[in-house]
Write an enzyme that holds these catalytic residues in place. Structure first.
Site, short mmCIF file in Angstrom:
data_model
loop_
_atom_site.label_atom_id
_atom_site.label_comp_id
_atom_site.label_asym_id
_atom_site.label_seq_id
_atom_site.Cartn_x
_atom_site.Cartn_y
_atom_site.Cartn_z
N GLU A 15 -2.63 0.61 -5.49
CA GLU A 15 -1.78 -0.53 -4.75
C GLU A 15 -0.44 -0.95 -5.57
OE1 GLU A 15 -3.21 -3.55 -2.20
OE2 GLU A 15 -4.62 -2.11 -1.47
N ARG A 74 -11.67 -6.33 -11.56
CA ARG A 74 -12.27 -7.04 -10.57
C ARG A 74 -13.59 -5.95 -10.16
NH1 ARG A 74 -7.44 -7.76 -7.85
NH2 ARG A 74 -7.07 -5.49 -8.35
N ASP A 95 -2.53 -2.35 -9.14
CA ASP A 95 -3.97 -2.02 -8.83
C ASP A 95 -4.25 -0.77 -9.40
OD1 ASP A 95 -4.09 -4.59 -8.00
OD2 ASP A 95 -4.73 -4.10 -5.96
N ARG A 117 -16.17 -2.87 -2.79
CA ARG A 117 -14.76 -3.66 -2.88
C ARG A 117 -14.75 -4.60 -4.33
NH1 ARG A 117 -14.32 -6.18 2.54
NH2 ARG A 117 -16.38 -6.69 2.16
N LYS A 166 -8.42 2.54 4.77
CA LYS A 166 -8.13 1.18 5.07
C LYS A 166 -6.85 1.10 5.62
CE LYS A 166 -6.08 1.33 0.07
NZ LYS A 166 -6.15 1.04 -1.27
N ARG A 188 -6.22 -5.14 -12.35
CA ARG A 188 -4.78 -5.80 -11.93
C ARG A 188 -4.30 -5.86 -13.28
NH1 ARG A 188 -3.03 -9.11 -8.41
NH2 ARG A 188 -3.66 -7.54 -6.70
N LYS A 234 0.84 -1.34 -0.11
CA LYS A 234 -0.21 0.03 0.16
C LYS A 234 0.86 1.29 0.14
CE LYS A 234 -4.24 -2.11 1.82
NZ LYS A 234 -3.79 -3.54 1.54
N ASN A 293 1.26 -4.50 -5.77
CA ASN A 293 1.43 -5.82 -5.14
C ASN A 293 2.68 -6.55 -5.70
OD1 ASN A 293 -1.46 -6.22 -3.94
ND2 ASN A 293 -1.82 -5.20 -5.81
#
Length: 319
Positions: free
Chosen positions: A284, A228, A276, A236, A163, A213, A128, A286
């Site tokens: 984000e 997503r 993301d 979410r 978050k 993604r 993050k 990852n």
């Protein structure tokens, strides 16, 4: 090559969607040896090398979900540096034990081993907070322990997402609208009375089109994103909370972001990265155990695992 995958127990794999599984299958198809160990089993003793109980496995043809999909060929303790490549594929969260494992894997590098993603880069790229380095590509964002600063950010932007920094799979994400309903309670829950840092971001309406993604493999972008898409009243898009996964072509903005970040991250030893992206903004980065290979391949025909193994083979050969 002899490949060692450092993973969660293979008995827990959901092979219909697991990315590590298709990495293994593609590696075996190419004639490479596949072995596995679990992070908690890795140890080091003065005078020796970093070692673990290792199982060399063969993947079975046409396995059924919920049934063993592997056969153990050999098992025993072996030094990790004896493998051609060690693939760190332990799922988040990035907790203290994950952190300590990366230090053991750095010792594997000192002993002559190759580890992907590079352990030092795993430590230096919290998923993050990593977006702070690339602020030109993110939306309005605040990281703080202060309830007062969070309230001020809400007053400025009206509609926000809060978050925890150590969450995964959409865990602990809250949206607060302009009415500020429950903001105080949410702050108290997330910041633990000022003891824990929180990330706050302006809500991006494009989330209804999906949290994309975008995969980077050795700095090169996979030509399809996996959106997503939130379902029902959910904000979410994470697949872990029921988001619908839809592969789609990259947008011009996706490619712009990938072109800027890809070479930088690859140079640091991050062979596989999952960006993301919501709308035009990175939310984000990852690096621990990015996923999405199977969904993209099934929906588009593009073999992501093959692209990954191509890159891994090049990296090992270039040693």
């Amino acid at each position: 090559m002899r490949l060692l995958f450092v993973v969660d127990p293979i008995e827990t794999f959901k092979i219909h969607k697991d990315t590590t599984y298709v990495m293994m299958r593609e590696a075996q198809r190419r004639g490479h040896t596949v072995a596995v160990c679990e992070p908690q089993e890795i140890f080091w003793l003065r005078g020796g090398l970093v070692t673990a109980p290792v199982r060399t496995i063969a993947l079975l043809d046409a396995p059924q979900e919920g049934q063993p999909w592997w056969q153990v060929l050999t098992e025993g303790e072996e030094a990790l540096s004896h493998f051609d490549a060690v693939l760190m594929r332990k799922d988040p969260p990035f907790d203290s034990e994950f952190f300590y494992t990366t230090h053991l894997l750095t010792q594997v590098e000192r002993e002559g081993g190759r580890v992907f993603n590079r352990p030092a880069s795993l430590r230096e790229h919290p998923e993050k907070l990593d977006i702070l380095e690339f602020a030109a590509f993110i939306g309005p964002t605040l990281v703080t322990r202060s309830a007062q600063r969070i309230r001020a950010f809400h007053a400025e932007h009206g509609d926000i997402i809060l978050k925890p920094l150590d969450g995964m799979g959409g865990m602990g994400i809250f949206r607060v609208g302009a009415d500020g309903l429950n903001l105080g309670s949410i702050i108290e829950t997330l910041n633990q009375q000022g003891q824990t840092s929180v990330m706050v971001q302006r809500y991006i309406p494009d989330i209804v089109k999906g949290d994309k993604r975008v995969l980077l493999i050795d700095g090169e972008v996979v030509p399809h994103a996996l959106a997503r898409i939130p379902q029902g009243n959910e904000i979410r898009g994470n697949m872990a909370v029921g988001g619908k996964a839809v592969a789609q072509p990259l947008s011009a903005r996706d490619r712009e972001i990938a072109a800027a970040l890809g070479p930088v991250l690859a140079q640091r030893g991050l062979l596989l990265v999952g960006l993301d992206i919501i709308g035009d903004f990175v939310t984000e980065i990852n690096v621990t155990s990015p996923t999405g290979f199977q969904e993209i391949t099934r929906q588009t025909g593009f073999d992501v695992a093959a692209m990954y193994l191509d890159a891994l083979e090049r990296r090992v050969a270039a040693r």
